[in-house]
Scaffold this motif. Structure first.
Motif, PDB file in Angstrom:
ATOM      1  N   GLY A  15      25.223  47.120  35.577  1.00  0.00           N
ATOM      2  CA  GLY A  15      25.562  48.127  34.601  1.00  0.00           C
ATOM      3  C   GLY A  15      26.690  48.800  34.857  1.00  0.00           C
ATOM      4  N   ARG A  16      27.508  49.002  35.921  1.00  0.00           N
ATOM      5  CA  ARG A  16      28.632  49.664  36.204  1.00  0.00           C
ATOM      6  C   ARG A  16      29.827  48.720  35.682  1.00  0.00           C
ATOM      7  NH1 ARG A  16      27.048  54.157  39.076  1.00  0.00           N
ATOM      8  NH2 ARG A  16      29.329  54.968  38.720  1.00  0.00           N
ATOM      9  N   SER A  17      30.978  49.388  36.013  1.00  0.00           N
ATOM     10  CA  SER A  17      32.115  48.664  35.671  1.00  0.00           C
ATOM     11  C   SER A  17      33.142  48.393  37.094  1.00  0.00           C
ATOM     12  CB  SER A  17      33.042  49.358  34.888  1.00  0.00           C
ATOM     13  OG  SER A  17      32.593  49.466  33.495  1.00  0.00           O
ATOM     14  N   LEU A  18      34.176  47.319  36.715  1.00  0.00           N
ATOM     15  CA  LEU A  18      34.981  47.128  37.916  1.00  0.00           C
ATOM     16  C   LEU A  18      36.288  46.563  37.229  1.00  0.00           C
ATOM     17  CD1 LEU A  18      34.627  47.437  40.946  1.00  0.00           C
ATOM     18  CD2 LEU A  18      34.175  45.159  41.209  1.00  0.00           C
ATOM     19  N   ARG A  19      37.352  46.828  37.822  1.00  0.00           N
ATOM     20  CA  ARG A  19      38.710  46.244  37.092  1.00  0.00           C
ATOM     21  C   ARG A  19      39.429  45.619  38.376  1.00  0.00           C
ATOM     22  NH1 ARG A  19      44.685  49.053  35.854  1.00  0.00           N
ATOM     23  NH2 ARG A  19      44.967  47.925  33.685  1.00  0.00           N
ATOM     24  N   LEU A  20      39.718  44.107  37.934  1.00  0.00           N
ATOM     25  CA  LEU A  20      40.475  43.298  38.972  1.00  0.00           C
ATOM     26  C   LEU A  20      41.617  43.478  38.657  1.00  0.00           C
ATOM     27  CD1 LEU A  20      37.826  40.295  39.211  1.00  0.00           C
ATOM     28  CD2 LEU A  20      37.587  42.404  40.457  1.00  0.00           C
ATOM     29  N   SER A  21      42.648  43.270  39.593  1.00  0.00           N
ATOM     30  CA  SER A  21      44.243  43.085  39.377  1.00  0.00           C
ATOM     31  C   SER A  21      44.817  41.986  40.090  1.00  0.00           C
ATOM     32  CB  SER A  21      44.876  44.146  39.868  1.00  0.00           C
ATOM     33  OG  SER A  21      44.381  45.449  39.357  1.00  0.00           O
ATOM     34  N   CYS A  22      45.694  41.246  39.705  1.00  0.00           N
ATOM     35  CA  CYS A  22      46.057  40.084  40.261  1.00  0.00           C
ATOM     36  C   CYS A  22      47.826  40.398  40.243  1.00  0.00           C
ATOM     37  CB  CYS A  22      45.617  38.924  39.584  1.00  0.00           C
ATOM     38  SG  CYS A  22      46.932  37.402  39.898  1.00  0.00           S
ATOM     39  N   ALA A  23      48.336  40.811  41.489  1.00  0.00           N
ATOM     40  CA  ALA A  23      49.760  40.754  41.446  1.00  0.00           C
ATOM     41  C   ALA A  23      50.619  39.484  41.633  1.00  0.00           C
ATOM     42  CB  ALA A  23      50.157  41.671  42.571  1.00  0.00           C
ATOM     43  N   ALA A  24      51.366  39.177  40.761  1.00  0.00           N
ATOM     44  CA  ALA A  24      52.122  37.670  40.826  1.00  0.00           C
ATOM     45  C   ALA A  24      53.634  38.083  41.379  1.00  0.00           C
ATOM     46  CB  ALA A  24      52.136  37.332  39.321  1.00  0.00           C
ATOM     47  N   SER A  25      54.129  36.907  41.939  1.00  0.00           N
ATOM     48  CA  SER A  25      55.494  36.961  42.388  1.00  0.00           C
ATOM     49  C   SER A  25      55.831  35.639  42.569  1.00  0.00           C
ATOM     50  CB  SER A  25      55.509  37.541  43.601  1.00  0.00           C
ATOM     51  OG  SER A  25      54.752  37.408  44.585  1.00  0.00           O
ATOM     52  N   GLY A  26      57.299  35.328  42.457  1.00  0.00           N
ATOM     53  CA  GLY A  26      57.850  33.918  42.866  1.00  0.00           C
ATOM     54  C   GLY A  26      58.132  33.295  41.548  1.00  0.00           C
ATOM     55  N   PHE A  27      57.544  33.630  40.424  1.00  0.00           N
ATOM     56  CA  PHE A  27      57.870  32.949  39.159  1.00  0.00           C
ATOM     57  C   PHE A  27      57.974  34.032  37.980  1.00  0.00           C
ATOM     58  CE2 PHE A  27      53.718  33.356  37.029  1.00  0.00           C
ATOM     59  CZ  PHE A  27      52.932  33.970  38.263  1.00  0.00           C
ATOM     60  N   PRO A  28      58.727  33.629  36.765  1.00  0.00           N
ATOM     61  CA  PRO A  28      58.917  34.394  35.839  1.00  0.00           C
ATOM     62  C   PRO A  28      57.595  34.665  35.031  1.00  0.00           C
ATOM     63  CG  PRO A  28      59.799  32.179  35.376  1.00  0.00           C
ATOM     64  CD  PRO A  28      59.257  32.113  36.800  1.00  0.00           C
ATOM     65  N   PHE A  29      56.622  35.669  35.319  1.00  0.00           N
ATOM     66  CA  PHE A  29      55.392  36.175  34.938  1.00  0.00           C
ATOM     67  C   PHE A  29      55.461  35.901  33.251  1.00  0.00           C
ATOM     68  CE2 PHE A  29      51.093  37.644  35.325  1.00  0.00           C
ATOM     69  CZ  PHE A  29      50.908  38.796  34.501  1.00  0.00           C
ATOM     70  N   ASP A  30      56.316  36.677  32.612  1.00  0.00           N
ATOM     71  CA  ASP A  30      56.338  36.649  31.249  1.00  0.00           C
ATOM     72  C   ASP A  30      56.136  35.026  30.692  1.00  0.00           C
ATOM     73  OD1 ASP A  30      58.234  39.376  30.743  1.00  0.00           O
ATOM     74  OD2 ASP A  30      56.413  39.199  31.481  1.00  0.00           O
ATOM     75  N   ASP A  31      56.336  34.046  31.304  1.00  0.00           N
ATOM     76  CA  ASP A  31      56.618  32.794  30.823  1.00  0.00           C
ATOM     77  C   ASP A  31      55.304  31.730  30.918  1.00  0.00           C
ATOM     78  OD1 ASP A  31      60.101  32.280  31.304  1.00  0.00           O
ATOM     79  OD2 ASP A  31      59.052  33.483  29.686  1.00  0.00           O
ATOM     80  N   TYR A  32      54.240  32.503  31.482  1.00  0.00           N
ATOM     81  CA  TYR A  32      53.230  31.889  32.047  1.00  0.00           C
ATOM     82  C   TYR A  32      51.836  32.182  31.440  1.00  0.00           C
ATOM     83  CZ  TYR A  32      56.400  29.001  34.910  1.00  0.00           C
ATOM     84  OH  TYR A  32      57.279  28.164  35.242  1.00  0.00           O
ATOM     85  N   ALA A  33      51.086  31.400  30.983  1.00  0.00           N
ATOM     86  CA  ALA A  33      49.665  31.864  30.708  1.00  0.00           C
ATOM     87  C   ALA A  33      48.956  31.819  31.942  1.00  0.00           C
ATOM     88  CB  ALA A  33      48.946  30.470  29.903  1.00  0.00           C
ATOM     89  N   MET A  34      47.962  32.654  32.038  1.00  0.00           N
ATOM     90  CA  MET A  34      47.002  33.217  33.200  1.00  0.00           C
ATOM     91  C   MET A  34      45.671  33.252  32.887  1.00  0.00           C
ATOM     92  SD  MET A  34      49.473  34.167  35.436  1.00  0.00           S
ATOM     93  CE  MET A  34      48.494  34.771  36.721  1.00  0.00           C
ATOM     94  N   HIS A  35      44.784  32.801  34.085  1.00  0.00           N
ATOM     95  CA  HIS A  35      43.419  32.872  33.936  1.00  0.00           C
ATOM     96  C   HIS A  35      42.838  33.793  35.022  1.00  0.00           C
ATOM     97  CE1 HIS A  35      43.481  29.041  31.237  1.00  0.00           C
ATOM     98  NE2 HIS A  35      44.453  28.677  32.198  1.00  0.00           N
ATOM     99  N   TRP A  36      41.395  33.838  34.713  1.00  0.00           N
ATOM    100  CA  TRP A  36      40.760  34.303  35.824  1.00  0.00           C
ATOM    101  C   TRP A  36      39.351  33.199  35.778  1.00  0.00           C
ATOM    102  CZ3 TRP A  36      41.380  38.032  39.118  1.00  0.00           C
ATOM    103  CH2 TRP A  36      42.033  38.975  38.622  1.00  0.00           C
ATOM    104  N   VAL A  37      39.119  32.558  37.100  1.00  0.00           N
ATOM    105  CA  VAL A  37      38.044  31.735  37.308  1.00  0.00           C
ATOM    106  C   VAL A  37      37.192  32.448  38.356  1.00  0.00           C
ATOM    107  CG1 VAL A  37      37.761  29.417  37.926  1.00  0.00           C
ATOM    108  CG2 VAL A  37      39.595  29.978  36.543  1.00  0.00           C
ATOM    109  N   ARG A  38      35.881  32.030  38.292  1.00  0.00           N
ATOM    110  CA  ARG A  38      34.994  32.490  39.452  1.00  0.00           C
ATOM    111  C   ARG A  38      34.439  31.576  40.015  1.00  0.00           C
ATOM    112  NH1 ARG A  38      30.891  36.230  35.671  1.00  0.00           N
ATOM    113  NH2 ARG A  38      29.601  34.638  34.944  1.00  0.00           N
TER     114      ARG A  38
END
Lengths: 120, 112
Positions: A15-38
């Motif tokens: 019932g609680r909340s959590l916020r995940l983060s993903c720090a990207a580097s080494g590529f132009p982040f603005d130009d790529y789609a991104m996903h979360w997979v579990r």
């Protein structure tokens, strides 16, 4: 070198909340789609959510629709997953992955993952 | 969104060829070519080995090949090697106005 570093996982009560983060580097982040997979312990891969390079196209798995929200911040070169109303079945290792290019959603690089455990 | 169906396990001897099937529907694999395959060794992150049905990313061995027929996609591993023992997942996505993405159930490949 492409690097994706997830953070924000941990132990949380149902019932609680959590916020995940993903720090990207080494590529132009603005130009790529991104996903979360579990991946739950001992189980297969489950796509959670994805977002296009320009945030116009977004999608969620039925299992998280209405509870999770994906977003991205180009200034911080980061991907986020806001997870609300967490359930026991959300327990898994959560991977961040980048698409192949601006127009392809195939995940070609993956982070090491951040573990999320939902338990009382 | 239904998971794509894969056999739970496939095995073969070194040097042999094996094929893993990935069955979807006429609404996904039967219509779109955005099919990919991933290899995952125990304790490791998934690795993209095939995209767009049959293309290989740079650095992936040519022993891995992909194909599609009707509602089923296939991954063939030729010249099976001990290092190929891993879990393999297919996936497909569609991205018209909304992104739909789904993985297969996964196949454990055992090298005898």
């Amino acid at each position: 070198e492409v690097q994706l570093v997830e953070s924000g996982g941990g132990l949380v009560q149902p019932g609680r909340s959590l916020r995940l983060s993903c720090a990207a580097s080494g590529f132009p982040f603005d130009d790529y789609a991104m996903h979360w997979v579990r991946q739950a312990p001992g189980k297969g891969l489950e796509w959670v959510s994805g977002i296009s390079w320009n945030s116009i196209i977004v999608g969620y798995a039925d299992s998280v629709k209405g509870r999770f929200t994906i977003s991205r911040d180009s200034a911080k070169k980061s991907l986020y997953l806001q997870m609300n109303s967490l359930k026991n079945e959300d327990t898994a290792l959560y991977y961040c992955a980048k698409g192949m290019n601006r127009w392809s959603f195939h995940p070609d690089h993956w982070g090491q993952g951040t573990p999320v455990t939902v338990s009382s | 969104q239904s998971a794509l169906t894969q056999p739970a396990s496939v095995s073969g001897s070194p040097g042999q060829s094996i094929t893993i099937s990935c069955t979807g529907t006429s609404s996904d694999i039967g219509t779109y070519n955005d099919v990919s395959w991933f290899q995952q060794h125990p304790g490791n992150v998934p690795k993209l080995i095939i995209y767009d049905v049959s293309d290989r990313p740079s650095g992936v061995s040519s022993r891995f090949s992909g194909s599609k027929s009707a509602n089923t996609a296939y991954l063939t591993i030729s010249g099976l090697q001990a290092e190929d023992e891993a879990d393999y997942y297919c996936s497909i996505y569609t991205s018209r106005n909304t992104l739909f993405y789904v993985f297969g159930s996964g196949t454990k490949v055992t090298v005898l």
